[in-house]
Structures are given as C-alpha cells and as structure tokens.
Design a protein around this motif. Structure first.
Motif, short mmCIF file in Angstrom:
data_model
loop_
_atom_site.label_atom_id
_atom_site.label_comp_id
_atom_site.label_asym_id
_atom_site.label_seq_id
_atom_site.Cartn_x
_atom_site.Cartn_y
_atom_site.Cartn_z
N TYR A 44 1.08 -8.28 -9.08
CA TYR A 44 1.83 -8.28 -7.81
C TYR A 44 1.00 -8.97 -6.71
N LEU A 45 -0.29 -8.69 -6.71
CA LEU A 45 -1.17 -9.29 -5.70
C LEU A 45 -1.22 -10.80 -5.86
N LYS A 46 -1.23 -11.27 -7.13
CA LYS A 46 -1.26 -12.71 -7.40
C LYS A 46 0.02 -13.37 -6.89
N VAL A 47 1.17 -12.76 -7.17
CA VAL A 47 2.45 -13.31 -6.69
C VAL A 47 2.51 -13.34 -5.17
N TYR A 48 1.97 -12.26 -4.55
CA TYR A 48 1.97 -12.22 -3.07
C TYR A 48 1.23 -13.43 -2.49
N TYR A 100 0.84 -1.21 0.00
CA TYR A 100 0.00 0.00 0.00
C TYR A 100 0.87 1.25 0.00
N LEU A 101 1.93 1.23 0.83
CA LEU A 101 2.82 2.39 0.88
C LEU A 101 3.56 2.58 -0.44
N ARG A 102 3.82 1.46 -1.15
CA ARG A 102 4.55 1.54 -2.44
C ARG A 102 3.63 1.98 -3.59
N PHE A 103 2.40 1.43 -3.64
CA PHE A 103 1.53 1.68 -4.80
C PHE A 103 0.23 2.42 -4.47
N ASN A 160 8.25 -11.72 -10.01
CA ASN A 160 7.75 -10.39 -10.34
C ASN A 160 7.30 -9.68 -9.06
N VAL A 161 8.28 -9.31 -8.23
CA VAL A 161 7.99 -8.63 -6.96
C VAL A 161 9.02 -7.51 -6.80
N PRO A 162 8.58 -6.30 -6.59
CA PRO A 162 9.54 -5.21 -6.32
C PRO A 162 10.30 -5.50 -5.03
N ARG A 163 11.64 -5.50 -5.11
CA ARG A 163 12.43 -5.79 -3.90
C ARG A 163 12.24 -4.70 -2.83
N SER A 164 11.85 -3.54 -3.25
CA SER A 164 11.62 -2.45 -2.28
C SER A 164 10.50 -2.80 -1.30
N ILE A 165 9.59 -3.68 -1.73
CA ILE A 165 8.49 -4.08 -0.85
C ILE A 165 9.04 -4.68 0.44
#
Length: 617
Positions: free
Chosen positions: A38-42, A27-30, A99-104
């Motif tokens: 991204y939600l699917k990968v999570y 949420y803070l990132r997007f 496919n996940v932003p490492r910043s997360i």
C-alpha cells in the motif's frame, strides 16, 4: 511580488496537507502495521493525487475568496470540492484496479475538510476565541447595542468579530419587528424595540449605540436618535443605501469604516427630495443657465444640481472670486463634460449685467445673490437696498430685455410681515417679480423658504465654533424658533418649482416643523460629546436688531394652494403694476444718500407690511 510569494506559499501548504491527510488516513485504517504494498502504491500515486486535488480546488474557486470575510457559502464550497476531488480519485482507483483500499480516500475526505477548511478559517477561529472579554485576551472593549436586527446588523456583528482591533463587543440588538424578539443574530440576542433603548442601555451598561438600518427614512432615523439621546452613550450611524453604493470593497469593511457620528441634519428628519427628472430635464437640458450668487451656499448647490440635467452651459456669476474659484475647481471634477463660465460681476452694475447677457444669452436665470444677514442689514440699510432691491431691479430689466425664458428669484420667509430690513427688501423683490411678469414675455417667479442648515451665516457654523472654543454657546432667546431645511433639499425644490413656473407665482416650500434654536444648540453640544450647561454653558443674549421669535411662510392676505408636489405650495399672487414698482424704486433711490432713519422710513412706505423693530425708531 508579495502576492505571488503568498500564492506559492498557499499552494505549498495545500500540497503538504493533501499528502498528510492520506498518510493519516492510512494510519487510522491500519495503525503502524501498514502493508508495504500500500505504501508503494501511495508513493506512485502521490503526484497524480496531488495534481487532481489542486486542479479541482483551483477550478472550483478555493483560491479566490478573501477568507477573513468567508462564511457559510465558502464552507459549503469547500465541502463539495473536497468530496468531488476524493470521489474522482476513488473512481480512478476502481477503473485502474489499483491496490488501494477505497476507504482510505473516504477517511481522507474528512481529514481534507478539517485541514483545507481549518487553514482558511483559522484567523476567524482565533478572532472568535479572543473576542469576548476575559477569555484569553484581557482588554476593555466598548459594549455596543445595535439598532436594527437585519442584514446590516448581522454583517456588523460579523465585522466586529472578524476585526478585534475595533475594540467593540455587541451585547444586544433592538428591532421593531416583534417576530425577532428573543432570537439571536450571529449569537447576539434581540432584546426589545426602539422604546426600550434607554432601558437596555442602562441595564446592559452600553457604551455605544449603532443604528444599522441603511434603508431607514429620515423621520424614523430622527425618532431613533431622539431615543438614543436619552442615554449617555455615543451614537453612530451606518451609511445609507445610496452611500453604500458609492463605496467599493467588502460590505463588512464599508459598514465598519464608514460609520459616522450623528450630525445635526439627522435630527431634522427631512426626507430627500424626489425630483421629477423628466419635468426638470425638459426645461434645463441643452439650455444656458445663469446663477447669480453662484459661490454661495444655495447658489453653489443649485449649480451642482443643474449639472445633473445636461445644460448646454452654466454661467456662474458672483462678486466673490474665492467662492467662484472653489466652485470652478469642484465643477471640473464632477462635471468635466459640461461647459461653464465663471463671471466676476456685481448685480448692482446694470451695464456689466448687459455685457454678461449679451455674451452668453442665458435661457434661465436663478437669482440667489443677496445680502442675507439680518443684524448686519439693520446696521446698513442702504447697502441692503442697493444690493437686494436695486440689484434685483437691474437683473429683471436685463432679463426682460434679452428675452430670458424663465427667471426664478430666491426669496425668504423673512419677507412675510417683515420686521427687519433684509426681509423688507426681499418682500419688495417679490413685488418686482410679480409686477414685471405682467408686462414681460419672461416667466418671472419666486421661491420662498426659511433658514438653510449649515449655510454661511447660519447658527450651526457659529455654534460649532463656539463649542470648539469651549463655549459659551450664545442663543438669543430660549423660545426663539426657526424653520430649517437642508441645502441640497432647498436647491432641488427650487429647481423643481422652476419647472412648474408659468409666471407670477410665489412658490412656498414646505419647511416642516419649526425648530427651537435652544434645543438645536443643546443637541449640537451633545453630538459633540459634551453636556449642555455642564461642560458647555449656554448664554441667552437677547433678540438682535430686526429679529422676531418666529418666522412666517406666507402673508395673512395670501392664500396657499397645493401643487402636485407635497413640498411645494403656491401663494396667491398680489396685484401690482409696473408703474407702482417704478414709483417705489424711485422713492428708495432718493433716500440712499440720507441717514439710516430716512432710508428705513422710506422702506416702510414702499413695503406696507414692514414693521421695524430698529432702535432708530
């Protein structure tokens, strides 16, 4: 069952927080525009991520600490385990090309620190927020001054903050280390040294002073208590280092729960005895030890200390069955591996003593049995002679007959220039010891010391009883002084002197500074929470029969030689023959069935230094 439920609950909360931190990170990132990919990968990674984090947390000990005592070490550990767990996940994402932003997971690391750390420290945070008066919780707390800005003082402050139920708030510390002045320990300032205790107590409206120096020596403790007594504050002392070692559990709990009231022994400033273990062991280990008067204050403490040195057997002899019964029960608990015998016998009966010696063949005898109460012996001089003099005479004869290796008589400062029957009889006992030593292979010696604090018949139990009853506390004379030592100290020094005995010595124990009985009574009243002369009256009743204002520890004609132990001296022995001793014994035997006046007159004859104050003269 409760423990397992609690663990499951903690794991469940952590699972929720681990996943919640990732959702918040997204949420803070997007914001609300998070891509569905991204939600699917999570959701695909959720179980794996949760498992990795819990595994790291478990392996690195997150679930082992008792969190109400947690401090900086636990905070550092949480930081490392959260960084390692999220770092492992970032590495996994990189190698698996997910496919996940490492910043997360960088953001999730910060959120994990807040969640995982916050849940562990929430109780401490709440306690701190409600700790000070007039913030969230309105209640009266004791304002506390802590003496000692060391580790114990710091732990005590933490303990008060972690346990609001103690109803204490530390206001300031005092410490003699000038480098600490003006600094803070866990948020509490160091405002001065011991000389400022009374000034700070008044200025800061202190209710209670706690001496938090476990390693403090007895002399310094007595001096600090003296300063604290100038205030109207309650005084407490944390356990000593040796006492702390005996307790199990968290050190904060030990300091808080085992704090005690100041007792009268603290005011004496007597240092513990440092026994020469090797020397004492060499003459007690694997020996049969007989203690007369074993149920009394000194006799029972002698037995307790003798038990430390692995004798082959301890024979406890006393005329009192109740005292022996209590000592026997205690012995079974503390020395179950050391054989013992409890013997009901009177030292007045020589035939009974022969039976005891023939049965047990003691190697060493500590003779503590005696009538010691001064006024009672003034009224019953015949009984004092029968028990103290003739009883000792019986015992030394039997010890000589059975080739006892060493015989130690417990004597008293009242034997020096005696003014009472008890002191005169003990002086004659010393003569007996020195006389028989000249003709016996047994090494006979005596140990002389003053009053023992807290022993049966001493002033302390009497004062305590009078205080409990609301007074008055009776003191014989405002200027009367006495020498005092603690029961364990006296017993240990007797045993140490016994190791030094070669035969014929009168060992004199260092009694320290004399104590005014009036001051002792006043101190005890204050320690009981009352004010002398206001809450509890003090009455002066006049010197009792046989009493004098002060006691001496050696006779004028005796020299005093040092030994290798600072607290033990040797008085120059007097020259006396067995023929003289036997003559003195016969003189006393002839008058035992006569009036008290004749008995005392005979006692003056056989003890030339005895100057009676008895009303009979």
């Amino acid at each position: 069952m409760k423990s397992n439920i609690r663990k499951i609950g903690i794991f469940s909360v952590d699972i929720i927080l681990i996943n919640l931190s990732i959702i918040i990170a997204y949420y803070l990132r997007f914001g609300l525009r998070m891509p569905l990919d991204y939600l699917k990968v999570y959701f695909q990674m959720a179980v794996f991520v949760t498992f990795i984090k819990l595994l790291v947390f478990y392996y690195m000990g997150l679930y082992r600490p008792i969190w109400k005592y947690a401090g900086i070490d636990e905070i550092i550990n949480i930081f490392f385990m959260v960084c390692i767990a999220n770092g492992m996940i970032i590495i996994g994402i990189y190698f698996l090309s997910l496919n996940v932003p490492r910043s997360i997971y960088v953001i999730a690391t910060l959120i994990d620190l807040f969640f995982i750390g916050g849940t562990r420290f929430i109780k401490q945070i709440y306690n701190r927020l409600t700790f000070q008066e007039n913030i969230f919780v309105k209640r009266k707390r004791k304002r506390v001054m802590i003496v000692g800005a060391g580790e114990a003082g710091g732990l005590l402050i933490q303990s008060f903050k972690n346990h609001p139920s103690s109803n204490r708030v530390p206001i300031c510390l005092v410490d003699d280390d000038s480098h600490k002045l003006g600094r803070k320990i866990n948020g509490v300032p160091v405002l001065g040294n011991r000389d400022m205790i009374s000034f700070l107590a008044y200025g800061k409206k202190i209710d209670e002073i706690i001496i938090a120096i476990p390693s403090i020596n007895k002399k310094d403790l007595a001096e600090i208590i003296h300063e604290c007594k100038k205030t109207q504050c309650a005084i407490k002392v944390v356990p000593s280092i040796n006492e702390i070692k005996e307790f199990t559990g968290n050190i904060q709990d030990v300091l808080l729960q085992k704090m005690r009231q100041v007792n009268i022994e603290d005011l004496l400033g007597r240092e513990p005895v440092d026994l020469n273990i090797e020397e004492v062991s060499s003459y007690i280990e694997n020996k049969v030890i007989l203690v007369t008067g074993a149920g009394g204050s000194i006799g029972s403490e002698l037995c307790r200390n003798i038990g430390r040195f692995n004798p082959s057997k301890v024979v406890m002899l006393d005329i009192s069955e109740e005292n022996l019964y209590n000592l026997e029960n205690e012995w079974k608990i503390h020395y179950p591996h050391i054989p013992y015998e409890t013997v009901i016998a009177s030292i007045r009966e020589e035939d009974r003593l022969r039976e005891v010696f023939a049965t047990y063949h003691p190697d060493i005898v500590f003779h503590a049995a005696a009538h010691k109460h001064v006024p009672l012996m003034e009224k019953n001089p015949g009984e004092a002679i029968k028990n103290n003099v003739l009883g000792t005479w019986n015992l030394v004869k039997v010890a000589h007959l059975f080739n006892v290796k060493r015989f130690i008589l417990i004597s008293t400062d009242k034997a020096v220039n005696p003014t009472n029957v008890m002191g005169a009889t003990k002086r004659l006992c010393e003569m007996i010891i020195q006389g028989i030593n000249e003709v016996s292979s047994t090494e006979f010696a005596a140990v002389r010391f003053g009053n023992v604090l807290g022993s049966s018949g001493s002033v302390i139990p009497l004062f305590k009883k009078q205080i409990e009853q609301g007074g008055p506390v009776t003191v014989t004379h405002p200027d009367i002084i006495r020498y005092f030592m603690l029961i364990p100290e006296a017993a240990q020094l007797v045993i140490q002197a016994g190791a030094m005995a070669k035969g014929g010595e009168i060992f004199v124990l260092d009694m320290g500074e004399p104590v005014k009985i009036d001051k002792l009574a006043r101190d005890l009243i204050r320690l009981s929470g009352f004010k002398p002369d206001e809450d509890i009256k003090i009455e002066y009743t006049g010197l009792r029969p046989g009493e004098k204002l002060y006691e001496e520890l050696l006779m004028a004609e005796e020299g005093l030689n040092n030994t290798k132990y600072q607290k033990i001296y040797i008085a120059k022995p007097m020259k006396i023959t067995m023929e003289e001793i036997e003559e003195k014994i016969e003189i006393l035997k002839e008058v035992l069935d006569k009036e008290d006046k004749e008995i005392i007159k005979a006692l003056q004859t056989v003890v030339p230094t005895y100057h009676t104050s008895n009303d009979l003269f």
